[in-house]
Each structure stands twice: as C-alpha cells, then as structure tokens.
Scaffold this active site. Structure first.
Site, PDB file in Angstrom:
ATOM      1  N   HIS A  14       0.878  -1.195   0.000  1.00 36.03           N
ATOM      2  CA  HIS A  14       0.000   0.000   0.000  1.00 36.03           C
ATOM      3  C   HIS A  14       0.901   1.226   0.000  1.00 36.03           C
ATOM      4  O   HIS A  14       1.494   1.581   1.022  1.00 36.03           O
ATOM      5  CB  HIS A  14      -0.900   0.010   1.242  1.00 36.03           C
ATOM      6  CG  HIS A  14      -1.838   1.180   1.297  1.00 36.03           C
ATOM      7  ND1 HIS A  14      -3.184   1.031   1.575  1.00 36.03           N
ATOM      8  CD2 HIS A  14      -1.651   2.511   1.113  1.00 36.03           C
ATOM      9  CE1 HIS A  14      -3.766   2.228   1.556  1.00 36.03           C
ATOM     10  NE2 HIS A  14      -2.839   3.145   1.289  1.00 36.03           N
ATOM     11  N   HIS A  16       1.566   5.373  -1.656  1.00 34.64           N
ATOM     12  CA  HIS A  16       1.187   6.561  -2.435  1.00 34.64           C
ATOM     13  C   HIS A  16       2.445   7.170  -3.036  1.00 34.64           C
ATOM     14  O   HIS A  16       3.344   7.582  -2.300  1.00 34.64           O
ATOM     15  CB  HIS A  16       0.507   7.600  -1.536  1.00 34.64           C
ATOM     16  CG  HIS A  16      -0.760   7.096  -0.933  1.00 34.64           C
ATOM     17  ND1 HIS A  16      -1.986   7.228  -1.540  1.00 34.64           N
ATOM     18  CD2 HIS A  16      -0.990   6.432   0.231  1.00 34.64           C
ATOM     19  CE1 HIS A  16      -2.918   6.672  -0.784  1.00 34.64           C
ATOM     20  NE2 HIS A  16      -2.343   6.182   0.295  1.00 34.64           N
ATOM     21  N   LYS A 100      -9.188  -0.461  -5.836  1.00 44.51           N
ATOM     22  CA  LYS A 100      -9.251   0.195  -4.531  1.00 44.51           C
ATOM     23  C   LYS A 100     -10.622   0.810  -4.296  1.00 44.51           C
ATOM     24  O   LYS A 100     -11.126   1.566  -5.136  1.00 44.51           O
ATOM     25  CB  LYS A 100      -8.185   1.303  -4.489  1.00 44.51           C
ATOM     26  CG  LYS A 100      -8.179   2.132  -3.219  1.00 44.51           C
ATOM     27  CD  LYS A 100      -7.695   1.324  -2.017  1.00 44.51           C
ATOM     28  CE  LYS A 100      -7.889   2.091  -0.725  1.00 44.51           C
ATOM     29  NZ  LYS A 100      -6.670   2.424  -0.038  1.00 44.51           N
ATOM     30  N   HIS A 137     -10.407   0.863   1.852  1.00 44.35           N
ATOM     31  CA  HIS A 137     -10.235   1.844   2.931  1.00 44.35           C
ATOM     32  C   HIS A 137     -11.455   1.669   3.833  1.00 44.35           C
ATOM     33  O   HIS A 137     -12.549   2.105   3.490  1.00 44.35           O
ATOM     34  CB  HIS A 137     -10.144   3.265   2.358  1.00 44.35           C
ATOM     35  CG  HIS A 137      -9.885   4.287   3.418  1.00 44.35           C
ATOM     36  ND1 HIS A 137      -8.704   4.995   3.516  1.00 44.35           N
ATOM     37  CD2 HIS A 137     -10.649   4.702   4.461  1.00 44.35           C
ATOM     38  CE1 HIS A 137      -8.763   5.800   4.564  1.00 44.35           C
ATOM     39  NE2 HIS A 137      -9.934   5.639   5.150  1.00 44.35           N
ATOM     40  N   HIS A 175      -4.604  -0.832   5.883  1.00 46.64           N
ATOM     41  CA  HIS A 175      -4.186  -0.043   7.056  1.00 46.64           C
ATOM     42  C   HIS A 175      -5.147  -0.206   8.236  1.00 46.64           C
ATOM     43  O   HIS A 175      -5.731   0.748   8.721  1.00 46.64           O
ATOM     44  CB  HIS A 175      -3.975   1.436   6.713  1.00 46.64           C
ATOM     45  CG  HIS A 175      -4.980   2.075   5.799  1.00 46.64           C
ATOM     46  ND1 HIS A 175      -6.329   1.956   5.977  1.00 46.64           N
ATOM     47  CD2 HIS A 175      -4.814   2.843   4.700  1.00 46.64           C
ATOM     48  CE1 HIS A 175      -6.940   2.630   5.025  1.00 46.64           C
ATOM     49  NE2 HIS A 175      -6.056   3.167   4.230  1.00 46.64           N
ATOM     50  N   ASP A 248       1.419   2.529   3.569  1.00 45.37           N
ATOM     51  CA  ASP A 248       0.585   3.713   3.397  1.00 45.37           C
ATOM     52  C   ASP A 248       1.429   4.981   3.469  1.00 45.37           C
ATOM     53  O   ASP A 248       0.959   6.030   3.891  1.00 45.37           O
ATOM     54  CB  ASP A 248      -0.548   3.755   4.440  1.00 45.37           C
ATOM     55  CG  ASP A 248      -1.641   4.746   4.064  1.00 45.37           C
ATOM     56  OD1 ASP A 248      -1.669   5.206   2.904  1.00 45.37           O
ATOM     57  OD2 ASP A 248      -2.448   5.081   4.951  1.00 45.37           O
ATOM     58  N   ALA A 264      -3.875  14.548   5.718  1.00 44.73           N
ATOM     59  CA  ALA A 264      -3.630  13.263   6.383  1.00 44.73           C
ATOM     60  C   ALA A 264      -2.568  12.492   5.618  1.00 44.73           C
ATOM     61  O   ALA A 264      -2.636  12.385   4.394  1.00 44.73           O
ATOM     62  CB  ALA A 264      -4.920  12.455   6.427  1.00 44.73           C
TER      63      ALA A 264
HETATM   64  C1  NCD Z   1      -3.546   9.010   2.140  1.00 49.19           C
HETATM   65  C2  NCD Z   1      -3.113  10.072   1.127  1.00 49.19           C
HETATM   66  O1  NCD Z   1      -2.572  11.085   1.543  1.00 49.19           O
HETATM   67  O2  NCD Z   1      -3.284   9.863  -0.085  1.00 49.19           O
HETATM   68  N1  NCD Z   1      -3.540   9.581   3.443  1.00 49.19           N
HETATM   69  C3  NCD Z   1      -3.473   8.909   4.612  1.00 49.19           C
HETATM   70  O3  NCD Z   1      -3.601   9.515   5.664  1.00 49.19           O
HETATM   71  N2  NCD Z   1      -3.256   7.615   4.655  1.00 49.19           N
HETATM   72  C4  NCD Z   1      -4.868   8.477   1.751  1.00 49.19           C
HETATM   73  C5  NCD Z   1      -5.246   7.212   2.478  1.00 49.19           C
HETATM   74  O4  NCD Z   1      -4.677   6.156   2.248  1.00 49.19           O
HETATM   75  O5  NCD Z   1      -6.171   7.260   3.303  1.00 49.19           O
HETATM   76 ZN    ZN Z   2      -3.268   5.088   1.687  1.00 46.18          ZN
END
Ligand code: NCD
Ligand code: ZN
Length: 348
Positions: A14, A16, A100, A137, A175, A248, A264
């Site tokens: 996972h 980003h 997702k 999620h 997560h 994550d 976040a």
């Molecule tokens: C993630 C993001 O910034 O893309 N943020 C996070 O707090 N984990 C999005 C997500 O996975 O919820």
């Molecule tokens: Zn995420």
C-alpha cells in the site's frame, strides 16, 4: 557487537507515489529497499480506467532513477461509474493487481469514491468471478459517526454484509487500526487479509495529541488508543499470513501538513525498514519480520517472493536518515518515531 539480519527483499502492499515532481522525489525512497509496491490510485484526477493505469505505470517507470529496479503493481480507483469490462480487460492484460475502494469523502482525494456500495455490486461480482482482489479503505464517512469509531462501524455495517453477499470476493482490509479489525480478519472465513502500516505500529493517538498537536502523525485512518496499537503489534508478529506490510507512506509537503487544516498522511518510505526492525526487536520477534514484510504479501497476491535480499544491521549508535526529502513542490518530512533507531539497511 553488530547484529545483522538478511531478508528476502520486502514489498510494500500500500503506497502513495503521487505524480510529477513529487513522484520523482519519493520513488527512490521506496525503490531503494522494496522490490514491488501496490500503487494507490488516488491522484487528481484518479486512476480509473485501464488506460489510466497503463499511463501512470509508464510515468512511474520513467521516473525510476537509472540502476534501480522496482515493479509498480497498479490499482484502479473504483467509482460508481467503473465499467466492469474495462476492469476485467485491464486485469486480463496484467495491467492491474487490485482495485481500490474509497468510501466517498473518507480521505485524501476520495471525492470520486463510492457513495453507496449497492451501486458497485455488478463490478464487485465481476471481480469475484475473475479473482481480482479489492483493497478497502475501511471507514464509514457519515458525519455523525465518531472518527475513532469509523473503522469498527465499517466492519459491522459495510464489510461484513458485503462479504456475506459476495463470499468469493478477495478482500484486503487496508491499514487496519483497531483490535476490532484485527479480530475480524483473523476470525473471518473466506478470502480476507489486512495490511498494517509502519506508523500504526509505532504511534497511538497520544502521540498525535499529547504535549501539542503533531501534524506529521496525523493520517487516516487516524491512530487509535494504545490498546489498539498493541493489537496491531501482536498481529504483525503473529506469523499469521493474513497480516502483512502496507506502509501507506503518503507524502504531503510541509506547508500542507503544518496548516490550520493539515492533510492526512505519514511519509515512512525512507526509514520503514529501520522502524520495523526496531518494533519487531522490541517484541522479541525479529524472526517474524521476513514473513510480514517479504513473504505473506506476495503469497496473498499469487506472486513469488523477490529473489534478491536486503541486509539490516544493528548499530551501537543511532542511525541517521534525512529529516526531510526535498521536492520541487516543497519539503516532505520523514516519519520520526520520536526515539532513536539503530537498524540500518546496508547499501547494496
Ligand atoms: C492518504 C493520502 O494522503 O493519499 N492519506 C493517509 O492519511 N493515509 C490516503 C489514504 O490512504 O487514506
Ligand atoms: Zn493510503
């Protein structure tokens, strides 16, 4: 005395990576230690079609510095308009590894997500038929549900009914942050697993809020109380293959984090393996780290483990790593667990 630990090269189930300048800056942080990652599709606009996934994969590969190897495992962002045929042909072409599900409004760039799960039933049935996993999620977004209860309410009111309705659907609860989520995944029948992040093993809600607000510990799902953190740690070291690593790691620039309405996400790509070795050593379970970080994820996705290895060494003095990654968009703060780390991944 130096201890060392050699593991199959880990994968991140996972991640980003964003796009453009941010992608170029953060990709090496993951590719340095990890062989493959499940790439989250929550770009603006999101990755919704097979063509989008192919184009994004090509941009990721183009951003990979010379001499690094890394395989992005692509996902599609499920919307109420997703075409089951497009998704099935992207899967058949080997373009995507999972889909997702973001409940609309749950987190960063989730506005195009699913409002009513009933509206994507046909897509989910098709996924169950063709064996394409759904990464979820797992939080409800109803404003009257307390943010600390959103995962538990999701399990009871969305996930469990969905899995009863479509029992063949392969689900990864992403997560996971609560003992409720851990218990659900451990005890459920059928094809289910959960990813656990690095930061949720190291922080609980006190870290965010006691002694001043710490925006770099704010992520979604938000860290819960210490008893939940404890349940996550026990699951991670349990050797149960249903629980494996999905960092994550989610980069946001400092101005976007250190704001009256901060984004976040915790950026853990740089020091995840050092953090995990620390946690597993604290738990007296270093022998369980390889399963969690390198073996259970591939098994879950029907892939072989990586055929290369990494070596972690424990130093006598704290290891250093950059406090921030500089990007053309601005600095991104690296996750700081709040105490020294002693494990380091050897350069190879
Ligand atoms: C993630 C993001 O910034 O893309 N943020 C996070 O707090 N984990 C999005 C997500 O996975 O919820
Ligand atoms: Zn995420």
């Amino acid at each position: 005395m130096t201890y060392s630990l050699t593991l199959r090269r880990p994968d991140d189930w996972h991640l980003h990576l964003r796009d453009g300048a941010m992608l170029r800056a953060v990709l090496p942080e993951t590719a340095r230690h990890f062989g493959r990652s499940i790439i989250m599709p929550n770009l603006m606009p999101p990755v919704v079609t097979g063509d989008d996934a192919r184009a994004y994969r090509d941009r990721i590969l183009a951003a990979l510095p010379d001499g690094m190897t890394f395989t992005p495992l692509m996902t599609l962002y499920l919307t109420e308009g997703t075409d089951p045929n497009d998704l099935a042909s992207a899967h058949a072409a080997g373009l995507i590894t999972a889909v997702k599900l973001y409940p609309a409004g749950a987190t960063t760039n989730s506005a195009s997500g699913v409002r009513d799960i009933g509206n994507v039933r046909a897509v989910l049935e098709r996924m169950a038929e063709i064996g394409l996993p759904l990464c979820i999620h797992g939080e409800v977004t109803r404003h009257n549900v307390d943010i600390f209860d959103r995962e538990k309410v999701f399990l009871d009111t969305v996930l469990d009914p969905l899995r009863r309705d479509i029992p063949q659907l392969k689900v990864t609860l992403e997560h996971v942050t609560t003992s409720d989520g851990i218990d659900y995944v451990r005890e459920a029948s059928g094809d289910i697993a959960a990813t656990i992040t690095t930061h949720h093993l190291m922080i609980n809600r006190n870290h965010i809020l006691v002694g001043g607000i710490k925006p770099h510990y704010y992520c979604l799902p938000v860290a819960k109380r210490a008893t939940h953190q404890e349940a996550l740690r026990k699951a991670a070291i349990s050797g149960n293959p249903r629980f494996f690593l999905g960092t994550d790691s989610a980069p946001h620039t400092d101005p976007n984090k250190e704001s009256a309405c901060g984004c976040a996400g915790c950026f853990t790509a740089t020091n995840t393996m050092a953090c995990l070795a620390h946690v597993f050593e604290e738990e007296g379970a270093l022998d369980k780290l390889e399963g969690f970080a390198s073996l259970f994820g591939p098994a879950r996705y029907g892939l072989a483990p990586n055929d290369t290895t990494i070596t972690l060494v424990k130093e006598d003095t704290p290891v250093t790593y950059p406090a921030k990654i500089e990007t053309e968009d601005g600095p991104v703060t690296v996750f700081d667990p709040g105490h020294p780390l002693f494990w380091r991944v050897l350069d190879q």
